[in-house]
Motif scaffolding. Structure first.
Motif, PDB file in Angstrom:
ATOM      1  N   GLY A   2      -6.642  -0.411  -7.327  1.00  0.00           N
ATOM      2  CA  GLY A   2      -8.031  -0.574  -7.759  1.00  0.00           C
ATOM      3  C   GLY A   2      -8.897  -1.006  -6.589  1.00  0.00           C
ATOM      4  N   ASP A   3      -8.348  -1.757  -5.646  1.00  0.00           N
ATOM      5  CA  ASP A   3      -9.086  -2.129  -4.442  1.00  0.00           C
ATOM      6  C   ASP A   3      -9.162  -0.926  -3.516  1.00  0.00           C
ATOM      7  OD1 ASP A   3      -9.059  -4.673  -5.412  1.00  0.00           O
ATOM      8  OD2 ASP A   3      -7.211  -5.201  -4.349  1.00  0.00           O
ATOM      9  N   ASP A   4      -9.686  -1.154  -2.333  1.00  0.00           N
ATOM     10  CA  ASP A   4      -9.670  -0.056  -1.375  1.00  0.00           C
ATOM     11  C   ASP A   4      -8.338   0.003  -0.628  1.00  0.00           C
ATOM     12  OD1 ASP A   4     -10.079  -2.392  -0.102  1.00  0.00           O
ATOM     13  OD2 ASP A   4     -11.567  -1.649   1.319  1.00  0.00           O
ATOM     14  N   VAL A   5      -7.453  -0.937  -0.939  1.00  0.00           N
ATOM     15  CA  VAL A   5      -6.151  -0.956  -0.282  1.00  0.00           C
ATOM     16  C   VAL A   5      -5.193  -0.086  -1.079  1.00  0.00           C
ATOM     17  CG1 VAL A   5      -4.287  -2.417   0.523  1.00  0.00           C
ATOM     18  CG2 VAL A   5      -6.593  -3.334   0.350  1.00  0.00           C
ATOM     19  N   VAL A   6      -4.757   1.046  -0.516  1.00  0.00           N
ATOM     20  CA  VAL A   6      -3.818   1.870  -1.271  1.00  0.00           C
ATOM     21  C   VAL A   6      -2.459   1.927  -0.590  1.00  0.00           C
ATOM     22  CG1 VAL A   6      -5.628   3.279  -2.283  1.00  0.00           C
ATOM     23  CG2 VAL A   6      -4.524   3.990  -0.187  1.00  0.00           C
ATOM     24  N   PHE A   7      -2.318   1.206   0.508  1.00  0.00           N
ATOM     25  CA  PHE A   7      -0.989   1.077   1.093  1.00  0.00           C
ATOM     26  C   PHE A   7      -0.947  -0.263   1.817  1.00  0.00           C
ATOM     27  CE2 PHE A   7      -3.738   3.180   4.071  1.00  0.00           C
ATOM     28  CZ  PHE A   7      -3.504   2.525   5.248  1.00  0.00           C
ATOM     29  N   GLY A   8       0.228  -0.628   2.271  1.00  0.00           N
ATOM     30  CA  GLY A   8       0.346  -1.933   2.912  1.00  0.00           C
ATOM     31  C   GLY A   8       0.553  -3.001   1.853  1.00  0.00           C
ATOM     32  N   LEU A   9       0.990  -4.187   2.306  1.00  0.00           N
ATOM     33  CA  LEU A   9       1.286  -5.267   1.378  1.00  0.00           C
ATOM     34  C   LEU A   9       0.070  -6.171   1.212  1.00  0.00           C
ATOM     35  CD1 LEU A   9       4.746  -6.259   2.882  1.00  0.00           C
ATOM     36  CD2 LEU A   9       4.258  -4.601   1.088  1.00  0.00           C
ATOM     37  N   THR A  10      -0.128  -6.675  -0.006  1.00  0.00           N
ATOM     38  CA  THR A  10      -1.190  -7.661  -0.181  1.00  0.00           C
ATOM     39  C   THR A  10      -0.676  -9.005   0.321  1.00  0.00           C
ATOM     40  OG1 THR A  10      -0.459  -8.295  -2.369  1.00  0.00           O
ATOM     41  CG2 THR A  10      -2.050  -6.493  -2.234  1.00  0.00           C
ATOM     42  N   ASP A  11      -1.640  -9.848   0.768  1.00  0.00           N
ATOM     43  CA  ASP A  11      -1.255 -11.170   1.249  1.00  0.00           C
ATOM     44  C   ASP A  11      -0.548 -11.954   0.151  1.00  0.00           C
ATOM     45  OD1 ASP A  11      -2.253 -10.658   3.708  1.00  0.00           O
ATOM     46  OD2 ASP A  11      -4.201 -11.576   3.323  1.00  0.00           O
ATOM     47  N   ARG A  12      -0.994 -11.750  -1.087  1.00  0.00           N
ATOM     48  CA  ARG A  12      -0.425 -12.495  -2.193  1.00  0.00           C
ATOM     49  C   ARG A  12       1.032 -12.112  -2.428  1.00  0.00           C
ATOM     50  NH1 ARG A  12      -3.075 -13.118  -8.160  1.00  0.00           N
ATOM     51  NH2 ARG A  12      -2.009 -15.073  -8.646  1.00  0.00           N
ATOM     52  N   TYR A  13       1.311 -10.828  -2.263  1.00  0.00           N
ATOM     53  CA  TYR A  13       2.677 -10.359  -2.436  1.00  0.00           C
ATOM     54  C   TYR A  13       3.583 -10.970  -1.369  1.00  0.00           C
ATOM     55  CZ  TYR A  13       6.656  -7.201  -2.743  1.00  0.00           C
ATOM     56  OH  TYR A  13       7.922  -6.687  -2.861  1.00  0.00           O
ATOM     57  N   ILE A  14       3.078 -10.989  -0.130  1.00  0.00           N
ATOM     58  CA  ILE A  14       3.862 -11.579   0.953  1.00  0.00           C
ATOM     59  C   ILE A  14       4.135 -13.054   0.667  1.00  0.00           C
ATOM     60  CG2 ILE A  14       3.841 -12.160   3.422  1.00  0.00           C
ATOM     61  CD1 ILE A  14       2.236  -9.646   3.929  1.00  0.00           C
ATOM     62  N   GLN A  15       3.118 -13.759   0.187  1.00  0.00           N
ATOM     63  CA  GLN A  15       3.301 -15.176  -0.137  1.00  0.00           C
ATOM     64  C   GLN A  15       4.356 -15.369  -1.222  1.00  0.00           C
ATOM     65  OE1 GLN A  15      -0.735 -16.201  -0.961  1.00  0.00           O
ATOM     66  NE2 GLN A  15      -1.112 -16.964   1.112  1.00  0.00           N
ATOM     67  N   ALA A  16       4.346 -14.453  -2.195  1.00  0.00           N
ATOM     68  CA  ALA A  16       5.322 -14.553  -3.280  1.00  0.00           C
ATOM     69  C   ALA A  16       6.750 -14.380  -2.740  1.00  0.00           C
ATOM     70  CB  ALA A  16       5.022 -13.499  -4.346  1.00  0.00           C
ATOM     71  N   ILE A  17       6.916 -13.424  -1.824  1.00  0.00           N
ATOM     72  CA  ILE A  17       8.240 -13.221  -1.226  1.00  0.00           C
ATOM     73  C   ILE A  17       8.650 -14.462  -0.424  1.00  0.00           C
ATOM     74  CG2 ILE A  17       9.553 -11.871   0.461  1.00  0.00           C
ATOM     75  CD1 ILE A  17       9.068  -9.928  -1.492  1.00  0.00           C
TER      76      ILE A  17
END
Lengths: 477, 477
Positions: B27-42
């Motif tokens: 939904g954002d303009d980000v259609v690839f790459g990891l979100t910062d939030r996802y990295i934090q979750a990992i």
């Protein structure tokens, strides 16, 4: 070029570099592109009106070679060349031209001739050529186009600038999922007229025209005729919205090592394809833009005339004027101090310039990392802190070096201590703002490559002069 | 990631940007790459020792995604990640890693494990991985490799750095000229095990293994089985010597829009192939290098530690020190003048900085044009003259602007005239040296991107201070 021509041309040409008269240097490290001597020989032929020689040479050159020739000759020779041989040129010569020069060359041609060029090109290349033209001339050219070409171009123009929609080729090969390899090859052989000139992958689609898989051609040729497309292990699909920025598209290609990717409309329907050869140009273009922005140049103005270049350079110099005036204002505050110790005037640019250079280093790394998305909110704090520490360490090293030299040169040890302290302050400042300014600008939605440098040098000048002259006022007077 | 995990992780995570926990923002303009939030979750999962969660997530990510994860987490988390899950990672994750960080990560692993990774890779990627390693460790790794892999790698290492030989893939498809399309397809179906993983073109060779033509795969699939290869209109061949610099190779690809090109040895024998996907990386790499050099950074040091970064930044700052000291020396010559009119101290940085900026603009355009070969001896004189004229015109404009402000601010019209004259002189000087220095360095065989900027600012500082203070001494005292 046969030997006869070589002899004929050779008489008129001297070349201190001793290059051979051949379009491409042989034996040298130059294995493509035109030698300067060859270009000079063509120019001689043009000036002497040897049209046959010129025509024969042009027939032997590739589109990129002819574009290089047009770019490198002087204005009058370029006009002669285009007037006498312009109608014989392949339309793709104009695709290869530097965009600024292309605009200039095309607007000097009759609209009807430009329309004829565009009609011969593939949709994406035609679009590329027409969007650069001034609006008036664009409309004039469009009037001469066939209805079909006009509609395709106008559809393309509806997509945002530098978007996937503008980049994509509308010709692609889509096959239904239930076909076999054999049926696919038979279709390709029969449909050869309708196929795009070049393609690397087939798109497997469902009845709603949604892409369900991608098959590289090498999978097609190595599979048995009886194999079903749906049984092949399909590549991951990365559908690209038509509105996606071309820089994003390029990053996706690079990241996932794609050769082509489907472009889809809002409903996910396949409408075009972006191929890796387009991406090569995009990467090159974006890298060029970033490079020029860092140097304070808005656009490549190599082929602009003097007025164009002067005008293109002016805004950046004007913005820098404010930095320069604010630095001057800071120095003015300390005129009493400088009057009493004029050595300060000689030393103060050292503090400012070391800060400016250290800051530019931090800024360059940050701007680049933002462009490649290696820098994001997850690591920005770490990077800024690192830059501050790097600034502090280099600040200490240079404080000792410069402090000793300055203290000794002016026989004033305290002066050495003051410049040392000012350097440490300014290099820490440089690390903080060098990394921090691009990050903040990026968060605000501004392009960090353009504006960062002005803000940075303003900071390193003001803080540099203030710290040095302020400390001098306290400790030396 | 199923909903259960999302809920579980979501409790521990706050994200002011409100991104969803999904590897890729939707939904954002980000259609690839990891979100910062996802990295934090990992990272949370790693720190809590939830190895199952981490393993499951890693299994879902692409190689480029995992590389991004490794790059962006903090040092300790990276170590935990590699220790607990390193042996499960696909070897190509390491190919995607930033090269500085890759070197660091690999040297921290046991040599045997690195050898195991390399054994699984294609020859060109394996070479890419091993050349970055420190010599000692490289030898240690090589000892664990099979004889066959070792020989291939050692052959590759014999080619010069950044040459076509290092870039090429040794796996390619070559077919004899007298075959038909049908025979070719039958061969490809039968030889499927020996073929490279990916290929775009077939090379047609003669008995001496010289390339006589190139057939894009799309020509293969659309031609009839009975057609002979020698009857197809073959593409132009651009054989690349194995020793050619990769930047040249990239320029050739870009210029001629190639998808692959044969690499040949000294006797013209086909030994490998360079494909456009390798070129995408080269263009990116070379553009990055030029960008960083312009900013005075020798190499990308985003992932270096503080000591590494400090050290990488030091040489450039040290070189700039000489510029700064020579400027200081020039100013010192005029200390009497400054003592008598302290306003000069405030205004003199304006002259130097405007010159520096104008010069950097000319320099940026020239460095870029040299890199793309748009600037050569045929047009260098024209470009330098143009830059001088542009400097003169902008010099006059800014002379009036700054002259008026300075004359008014210090109630000294003659001071305005002096700074105006100095600006004109320094902007002409900036145009001359901004375009001239890179051209001369290039002729001398030096890299204009690295050294030009120091020479330039030395010139604009010295001439700027000298002109301004010298004219002031003549006209104002």
């Amino acid at each position: 070029m046969d030997n006869n021509d070589q002899d004929m041309i050779e008489k008129d040409v001297t070349d201190s570099l001793g290059a051979q008269i051949a379009p491409e240097g042989e034996g040298d490290d130059v294995v493509f592109g035109l030698t300067d001597r060859y270009i000079q020989a063509i120019v001689e032929a043009l000036r002497n009106g040897d049209e046959d020689v010129v025509s024969r040479e042009l027939a032997d050159l590739s589109e990129a070679d002819i574009a290089e020739l047009i770019e490198k000759v002087e204005d009058e020779d370029r006009q002669t060349l285009l007037q006498t041989h312009g109608d014989l040129l392949d339309p793709y010569v104009f695709s290869e031209l530097d965009s600024g020069l292309r605009r200039k060359v095309l607007t000097e041609m009759p609209a009807r001739q430009v329309a004829a060029l565009i009609s011969e090109m593939d949709s994406d290349d035609a679009l590329d050529l027409i969007i650069d033209l001034p609006d008036d001339f664009q409309h004039e050219v469009i009037r001469f186009l066939s209805a079909k070409t006009r509609i395709t171009l106008e559809e393309g123009l509806n997509f945002p600038e530098e978007s996937a929609g503008r980049l994509m080729q509308r010709e692609f090969v889509a096959v239904p999922q239930f076909w076999t390899i054999g049926k696919t090859i038979d279709y390709l052989r029969a449909a050869t007229e309708e196929l795009p000139d070049e393609f690397f992958d087939l798109f497997v689609i469902d009845p709603a025209y949604h892409v369900v898989g991608i098959i590289p051609l090498n999978r097609v040729v190595r599979s048995k005729r009886s194999e079903k497309l749906e049984d092949l292990k399909l590549e991951d699909i990365h559908p690209i919205p038509a509105t996606m920025d071309q820089e994003e598209v390029a990053q996706l290609f690079r990241r996932e090592n794609l050769t082509s990717a489907p472009v889809v409309d809002e409903s996910g329907r396949l409408i075009g394809v972006v191929t890796v050869d387009d991406i090569v140009d995009v990467i090159d273009e974006e890298a060029q833009e970033d490079f020029l922005k860092l140097g304070g140049v808005g656009q490549d103005d190599l082929y602009s005339n003097i007025r164009g270049t002067t005008w293109a350079r002016f805004p950046w110099l004007f913005v820098n004027l404010f930095t320069a005036f604010s630095a001057a204002a800071v120095i003015s505050l300390f005129s009493n101090t400088i009057e009493q110790l004029v050595a300060l005037a000689a030393l103060m640019p050292i503090v400012a310039s070391m800060g400016g250079n250290a800051g530019t280093q931090a800024l360059t790394v940050a701007v680049r990392a933002l462009a490649t998305r290696e820098l994001s909110s997850i690591n920005e704090r770490r990077i800024v802190i690192k830059e501050i520490l790097v600034g502090a360490i280099n600040g200490c090293i240079f404080a000792i070096l410069i402090g000793c030299v300055a203290g000794f040169a002016f026989s004033n040890p305290m002066l050495g201590v003051v410049i040392g302290m000012a350097l440490i302050i300014n290099l820490i400042n440089a690390g903080l703002f060098g990394a921090g300014i691009p990050i903040v600008l990026n968060k605000l939605g501004a392009d960090p490559a353009v504006a960062s440098a002005v803000f940075l040098t303003t900071m390193t000048d003001i803080i540099g002069f203030f710290a040095f002259l302020g400390l001098a006022t306290i400790f030396l007077l």
